[in-house]
Design a protein around this motif. Sequence first.
Motif, PDB file in Angstrom:
ATOM      1  N   GLU A   1      38.332  32.559  43.034  1.00  0.00           N
ATOM      2  CA  GLU A   1      38.327  33.982  42.691  1.00  0.00           C
ATOM      3  C   GLU A   1      38.341  34.162  41.173  1.00  0.00           C
ATOM      4  OE1 GLU A   1      37.581  37.634  43.872  1.00  0.00           O
ATOM      5  OE2 GLU A   1      37.841  35.984  45.269  1.00  0.00           O
TER       6      GLU A   1
ATOM      7  N   GLU B   1      32.928  35.046  35.700  1.00  0.00           N
ATOM      8  CA  GLU B   1      31.477  35.220  35.699  1.00  0.00           C
ATOM      9  C   GLU B   1      31.102  36.701  35.636  1.00  0.00           C
ATOM     10  OE1 GLU B   1      27.759  33.938  35.259  1.00  0.00           O
ATOM     11  OE2 GLU B   1      29.509  32.634  35.388  1.00  0.00           O
ATOM     12  N   LEU B   2      31.843  37.540  36.335  1.00  0.00           N
ATOM     13  CA  LEU B   2      31.607  38.984  36.294  1.00  0.00           C
ATOM     14  C   LEU B   2      31.826  39.520  34.882  1.00  0.00           C
ATOM     15  CD1 LEU B   2      31.043  41.703  37.675  1.00  0.00           C
ATOM     16  CD2 LEU B   2      33.455  41.768  38.335  1.00  0.00           C
TER      17      LEU B   2
ATOM     18  N   GLU C   1      32.741  26.173  46.685  1.00  0.00           N
ATOM     19  CA  GLU C   1      32.695  27.604  46.412  1.00  0.00           C
ATOM     20  C   GLU C   1      33.529  27.916  45.187  1.00  0.00           C
ATOM     21  OE1 GLU C   1      33.315  30.366  49.530  1.00  0.00           O
ATOM     22  OE2 GLU C   1      32.414  29.054  51.016  1.00  0.00           O
ATOM     23  N   SER C   2      33.109  28.917  44.469  1.00  0.00           N
ATOM     24  CA  SER C   2      33.842  29.329  43.289  1.00  0.00           C
ATOM     25  C   SER C   2      35.175  29.938  43.681  1.00  0.00           C
ATOM     26  CB  SER C   2      33.039  30.380  42.512  1.00  0.00           C
ATOM     27  OG  SER C   2      31.816  29.859  42.093  1.00  0.00           O
TER      28      SER C   2
ATOM     29  N   LYS D   1      37.975  45.026  41.567  1.00  0.00           N
ATOM     30  CA  LYS D   1      38.725  43.774  41.524  1.00  0.00           C
ATOM     31  C   LYS D   1      39.967  43.870  40.648  1.00  0.00           C
ATOM     32  CE  LYS D   1      34.880  40.669  42.413  1.00  0.00           C
ATOM     33  NZ  LYS D   1      35.386  39.723  43.388  1.00  0.00           N
TER      34      LYS D   1
ATOM     35  N   GLU E   1      37.080  32.118  38.916  1.00  0.00           N
ATOM     36  CA  GLU E   1      35.752  31.803  38.396  1.00  0.00           C
ATOM     37  C   GLU E   1      34.775  32.952  38.639  1.00  0.00           C
ATOM     38  OE1 GLU E   1      35.721  26.951  38.889  1.00  0.00           O
ATOM     39  OE2 GLU E   1      35.124  28.196  40.594  1.00  0.00           O
ATOM     40  N   LYS E   2      34.898  33.603  39.783  1.00  0.00           N
ATOM     41  CA  LYS E   2      34.047  34.757  40.077  1.00  0.00           C
ATOM     42  C   LYS E   2      34.333  35.897  39.111  1.00  0.00           C
ATOM     43  CE  LYS E   2      33.552  33.827  45.011  1.00  0.00           C
ATOM     44  NZ  LYS E   2      33.886  34.281  46.365  1.00  0.00           N
ATOM     45  N   GLU E   3      35.622  36.142  38.827  1.00  0.00           N
ATOM     46  CA  GLU E   3      35.983  37.203  37.892  1.00  0.00           C
ATOM     47  C   GLU E   3      35.509  36.872  36.485  1.00  0.00           C
ATOM     48  OE1 GLU E   3      40.162  38.036  38.172  1.00  0.00           O
ATOM     49  OE2 GLU E   3      39.995  38.756  40.242  1.00  0.00           O
TER      50      GLU E   3
END
Length: 95
Positions: A17, A23-24, A14-15, A74, A19-21
């Motif tokens: 946090e 990507e966003l 899973e990515s 976020k 990496e998610k930010e």
Amino acid sequence: MQNDYYVKEEKIIESTEMEKETELIKCIIKTREELKVANHNFEYAQDDLVDYYTYQIKANQAKLNYLIKLAKQKGIEVDMINDMRFSLWNEEEAS
């Protein structure tokens, strides 16, 4: 008898946090650029393309509003988005 399916050997990670930010932020930058292009093309559109670019502008604006809302939730600030844009440009130039 042979298996007719593919078995993945690695676990899907899973990515994080961060990496998610990241990507966003990339999605926000990409959507901004798409909106700019659609606005520019709208200025020169003729006939049926006027409707096409109108819908494209509306869709990109709605997507951008949604992504910015997520970023605010976020705690991502505009400065972080601009910093990411500049770092992405530097990475592309280095390639």
